[in-house]
Design a protein around this motif. Structure first.
Motif, PDB file in Angstrom:
ATOM      1  N   THR A   6      74.466 -31.253  90.517  1.00 21.53           N
ATOM      2  CA  THR A   6      74.653 -32.570  91.113  1.00 21.53           C
ATOM      3  C   THR A   6      75.399 -32.446  92.431  1.00 21.53           C
ATOM      4  O   THR A   6      76.162 -31.510  92.646  1.00 21.53           O
ATOM      5  CB  THR A   6      75.428 -33.518  90.173  1.00 21.53           C
ATOM      6  OG1 THR A   6      75.588 -34.790  90.813  1.00 21.53           O
ATOM      7  CG2 THR A   6      76.796 -32.967  89.824  1.00 21.53           C
ATOM      8  N   ASP A  59      76.215 -37.787  93.447  1.00 25.74           N
ATOM      9  CA  ASP A  59      75.649 -39.052  93.933  1.00 25.74           C
ATOM     10  C   ASP A  59      76.493 -40.230  93.434  1.00 25.74           C
ATOM     11  O   ASP A  59      76.890 -40.265  92.266  1.00 25.74           O
ATOM     12  CB  ASP A  59      74.228 -39.222  93.404  1.00 25.74           C
ATOM     13  CG  ASP A  59      73.307 -38.094  93.810  1.00 25.74           C
ATOM     14  OD1 ASP A  59      72.327 -38.358  94.504  1.00 25.74           O
ATOM     15  OD2 ASP A  59      73.581 -36.940  93.410  1.00 25.74           O
ATOM     16  N   HIS A 106      78.128 -31.720 100.199  1.00 22.75           N
ATOM     17  CA  HIS A 106      77.495 -32.629 101.152  1.00 22.75           C
ATOM     18  C   HIS A 106      78.557 -33.456 101.862  1.00 22.75           C
ATOM     19  O   HIS A 106      79.669 -33.627 101.353  1.00 22.75           O
ATOM     20  CB  HIS A 106      76.506 -33.558 100.454  1.00 22.75           C
ATOM     21  CG  HIS A 106      75.201 -32.894 100.128  1.00 22.75           C
ATOM     22  ND1 HIS A 106      74.300 -32.529 101.098  1.00 22.75           N
ATOM     23  CD2 HIS A 106      74.646 -32.517  98.946  1.00 22.75           C
ATOM     24  CE1 HIS A 106      73.244 -31.964 100.535  1.00 22.75           C
ATOM     25  NE2 HIS A 106      73.430 -31.934  99.226  1.00 22.75           N
ATOM     26  N   GLU A 119      76.206 -41.046 100.626  1.00 23.37           N
ATOM     27  CA  GLU A 119      75.568 -41.164  99.313  1.00 23.37           C
ATOM     28  C   GLU A 119      76.189 -40.251  98.269  1.00 23.37           C
ATOM     29  O   GLU A 119      75.989 -40.443  97.068  1.00 23.37           O
ATOM     30  CB  GLU A 119      74.069 -40.825  99.403  1.00 23.37           C
ATOM     31  CG  GLU A 119      73.282 -41.693 100.346  1.00 23.37           C
ATOM     32  CD  GLU A 119      73.232 -41.132 101.763  1.00 23.37           C
ATOM     33  OE1 GLU A 119      72.471 -41.673 102.581  1.00 23.37           O
ATOM     34  OE2 GLU A 119      73.967 -40.156 102.053  1.00 23.37           O
ATOM     35  N   TYR A 120      76.933 -39.255  98.726  1.00 19.76           N
ATOM     36  CA  TYR A 120      77.442 -38.218  97.829  1.00 19.76           C
ATOM     37  C   TYR A 120      78.964 -38.172  97.844  1.00 19.76           C
ATOM     38  O   TYR A 120      79.595 -38.409  98.883  1.00 19.76           O
ATOM     39  CB  TYR A 120      76.893 -36.843  98.231  1.00 19.76           C
ATOM     40  CG  TYR A 120      75.396 -36.799  98.367  1.00 19.76           C
ATOM     41  CD1 TYR A 120      74.576 -37.060  97.281  1.00 19.76           C
ATOM     42  CD2 TYR A 120      74.798 -36.498  99.594  1.00 19.76           C
ATOM     43  CE1 TYR A 120      73.194 -37.006  97.403  1.00 19.76           C
ATOM     44  CE2 TYR A 120      73.416 -36.444  99.725  1.00 19.76           C
ATOM     45  CZ  TYR A 120      72.617 -36.704  98.626  1.00 19.76           C
ATOM     46  OH  TYR A 120      71.252 -36.659  98.750  1.00 19.76           O
ATOM     47  N   ARG A 165      65.627 -46.034  92.718  1.00 20.00           N
ATOM     48  CA  ARG A 165      66.837 -45.487  93.354  1.00 20.00           C
ATOM     49  C   ARG A 165      66.516 -44.176  94.087  1.00 20.00           C
ATOM     50  O   ARG A 165      67.065 -43.901  95.159  1.00 20.00           O
ATOM     51  CB  ARG A 165      67.913 -45.303  92.294  1.00 20.00           C
ATOM     52  CG  ARG A 165      68.293 -46.626  91.608  1.00 20.00           C
ATOM     53  CD  ARG A 165      69.032 -46.410  90.304  1.00 20.00           C
ATOM     54  NE  ARG A 165      69.421 -47.666  89.675  1.00 20.00           N
ATOM     55  CZ  ARG A 165      68.649 -48.353  88.834  1.00 20.00           C
ATOM     56  NH1 ARG A 165      67.441 -47.891  88.517  1.00 20.00           N
ATOM     57  NH2 ARG A 165      69.076 -49.481  88.310  1.00 20.00           N
ATOM     58  N   TYR A 166      65.663 -43.385  93.494  1.00 20.86           N
ATOM     59  CA  TYR A 166      65.208 -42.160  94.151  1.00 20.86           C
ATOM     60  C   TYR A 166      64.473 -42.499  95.446  1.00 20.86           C
ATOM     61  O   TYR A 166      64.659 -41.838  96.476  1.00 20.86           O
ATOM     62  CB  TYR A 166      64.299 -41.391  93.203  1.00 20.86           C
ATOM     63  CG  TYR A 166      63.582 -40.206  93.821  1.00 20.86           C
ATOM     64  CD1 TYR A 166      64.249 -39.007  94.046  1.00 20.86           C
ATOM     65  CD2 TYR A 166      62.228 -40.281  94.163  1.00 20.86           C
ATOM     66  CE1 TYR A 166      63.592 -37.915  94.593  1.00 20.86           C
ATOM     67  CE2 TYR A 166      61.564 -39.205  94.713  1.00 20.86           C
ATOM     68  CZ  TYR A 166      62.253 -38.024  94.927  1.00 20.86           C
ATOM     69  OH  TYR A 166      61.592 -36.943  95.470  1.00 20.86           O
ATOM     70  N   LEU A 190      66.873 -43.259  98.337  1.00 22.49           N
ATOM     71  CA  LEU A 190      67.518 -42.046  98.851  1.00 22.49           C
ATOM     72  C   LEU A 190      66.520 -41.187  99.616  1.00 22.49           C
ATOM     73  O   LEU A 190      66.807 -40.716 100.723  1.00 22.49           O
ATOM     74  CB  LEU A 190      68.117 -41.254  97.686  1.00 22.49           C
ATOM     75  CG  LEU A 190      68.792 -39.929  98.061  1.00 22.49           C
ATOM     76  CD1 LEU A 190      70.014 -40.167  98.938  1.00 22.49           C
ATOM     77  CD2 LEU A 190      69.179 -39.159  96.797  1.00 22.49           C
ATOM     78  N   THR A 247      70.891 -35.814  89.224  1.00 24.53           N
ATOM     79  CA  THR A 247      71.218 -37.033  89.972  1.00 24.53           C
ATOM     80  C   THR A 247      70.469 -36.996  91.299  1.00 24.53           C
ATOM     81  O   THR A 247      70.485 -35.988  92.002  1.00 24.53           O
ATOM     82  CB  THR A 247      72.725 -37.160  90.244  1.00 24.53           C
ATOM     83  OG1 THR A 247      73.157 -36.021  91.022  1.00 24.53           O
ATOM     84  CG2 THR A 247      73.517 -37.195  88.951  1.00 24.53           C
ATOM     85  N   ALA A 248      69.819 -38.084  91.640  1.00 21.09           N
ATOM     86  CA  ALA A 248      69.128 -38.206  92.931  1.00 21.09           C
ATOM     87  C   ALA A 248      69.020 -39.685  93.251  1.00 21.09           C
ATOM     88  O   ALA A 248      67.974 -40.297  93.128  1.00 21.09           O
ATOM     89  CB  ALA A 248      67.759 -37.546  92.882  1.00 21.09           C
ATOM     90  N   GLY A 249      70.150 -40.256  93.634  1.00 20.53           N
ATOM     91  CA  GLY A 249      70.201 -41.691  93.871  1.00 20.53           C
ATOM     92  C   GLY A 249      71.320 -42.321  93.068  1.00 20.53           C
ATOM     93  O   GLY A 249      72.210 -41.636  92.567  1.00 20.53           O
ATOM     94  N   THR A 250      71.249 -43.628  92.924  1.00 17.72           N
ATOM     95  CA  THR A 250      72.360 -44.378  92.327  1.00 17.72           C
ATOM     96  C   THR A 250      72.127 -44.710  90.859  1.00 17.72           C
ATOM     97  O   THR A 250      72.585 -45.744  90.370  1.00 17.72           O
ATOM     98  CB  THR A 250      72.585 -45.685  93.110  1.00 17.72           C
ATOM     99  OG1 THR A 250      71.403 -46.501  92.995  1.00 17.72           O
ATOM    100  CG2 THR A 250      72.871 -45.401  94.582  1.00 17.72           C
TER     101      THR A 250
END
Length: 353
Positions: free
Chosen positions: A10, A13, A52, A56-57, A253-254, A257, A313-316
């Motif tokens: 992760t 995110d 990152h 977003e992160y 959500r993906y 992002l 995780t890739a988004g909220t």
């Protein structure tokens, strides 16, 4: 395939809470720690945190969060995924991860990379025109530091060292170190030249297309007289109780992002048909435990890797859904993948060192 390792990856995110509101960066960091503790309890082998420097992160210093995780876990390996060595100092990276190694009784791993995102370069005063030479010189120094002996080194991007002894030392005498590669043959050969394990970032397209890189790594190591360690791979995905639930929680959500990042890189907005095709035939492991387990087993078997890390995780995606994804990965997906591979003769793999 009993030696195959499984990890979770992760970037921290920033997730939604139960009301649909985004939590703070501080809360997101604490959430990552909670998820790592759950993964440890479930028997997941590795937790990897990526570096990152974007809104977003939440994780900009993986080793700091890993140090916190070290004090609340007992067995899970603690890795970066990746540390952007090009915009950092090799001596400080070694010292920080050696410290995590001490706190965790030898569970620290660093995965070094050049960085697919470039925010860290201007942030820390580096010129992107030096992108290649920065990594080439800094990994050369880092590999010398791994011997944990006084180092004499000279380059063009950093002050030279003369018999410099670096502390703390690790108890084992060697910090576990990988190189993360996104598909550059030159990077694969460099990794083999230094005798380090290779972690492939497979984030799109059919995973089988990376088979030539696995073969190149092994062939280069043989020709250079170094060790070809079992290769690792990491890819994005998301797990829920059903295929439909996983796709519907993950997709909106993906998409936000993916399109936000794509706009910076000149990508066209992603369409739902592309998303679904990537799940069916590419490198998005989204679905029920059974679906994801079959896809992972197929990828691992076709590439002959010794470790699979799921970027979960890739988004909220909401906190509750993320916790459920971690739970399903550890309790159901991993055992199912092992069972599938055990019944498939001829699959390769092994334990990365």
């Amino acid at each position: 395939m009993s030696d195959l390792l499984f990890g979770l990856d992760t970037f921290g995110d920033v997730p939604e809470d139960d009301s649909g509101a985004l939590v703070s960066h501080a809360a997101a960091i604490r959430q990552v720690v909670d998820e790592a503790v759950l993964a440890d309890d479930l028997g997941v082998d590795v937790i990897a945190l990526g570096e990152h420097h974007r809104p977003e992160y939440s994780v900009s210093t993986p080793e700091t969060v890993l140090a916190g995780i070290a004090t609340r876990t007992s067995r899970i390996r603690l890795a970066s995924g990746v540390t952007v060595l090009s915009s950092d100092d090799p001596v400080r990276v070694f010292q920080r991860f050696a410290t995590v190694d001490a706190l965790s009784h030898g569970r620290a791993e660093v995965i070094l990379g050049r960085g697919s995102f470039t925010e860290s370069f201007p942030l820390f005063g580096y010129d992107l025109r030096d992108y290649d030479v920065l990594f080439e010189e800094k990994i050369d120094l880092f590999v010398k530091l791994l011997d944990e002996q006084p180092v004499t080194w000279k380059g063009t991007m950093r002050a030279p060292l003369e018999q410099a002894d670096v502390f703390p030392k690790t108890e084992s005498g060697r910090l576990a170190t990988w190189v993360g590669v996104g598909g550059s043959p030159q990077s694969v050969v460099r990794t083999a030249r230094y005798g380090l394990p290779l972690m492939l970032a497979i984030i799109g397209g059919a995973p089988e297309r990376f088979a030539p890189y696995v073969e190149l790594y092994r062939r280069a190591a043989a020709q250079l007289g170094t060790t070809a360690h079992p290769v690792g791979m990491h890819s994005p995905g998301f797990i829920a109780d059903t295929d439909e639930e996983a796709r519907e929680v993950f997709w909106p959500r993906y998409r936000v992002l993916r399109d936000r990042i794509g706009a910076l890189r000149g990508w066209a907005p992603i369409r739902r048909a592309e998303f679904d095709a990537e799940i069916e035939h590419g490198s998005l492991y989204v679905g029920s435990p059974e679906t994801v387990a079959r896809r992972i087993a197929r990828a691992v078997g076709s590439l002959g890797v010794g470790r699979f890390d799921l970027i979960y995780t890739a988004g909220t995606q909401p906190i509750s859904a993320r916790l459920r994804a971690v739970e399903l990965y550890g309790s159901r997906v991993i055992p199912m993948v092992r069972d599938i591979l055990a019944s498939s003769p001829g699959t390769e793999g092994g334990t990365p060192t």
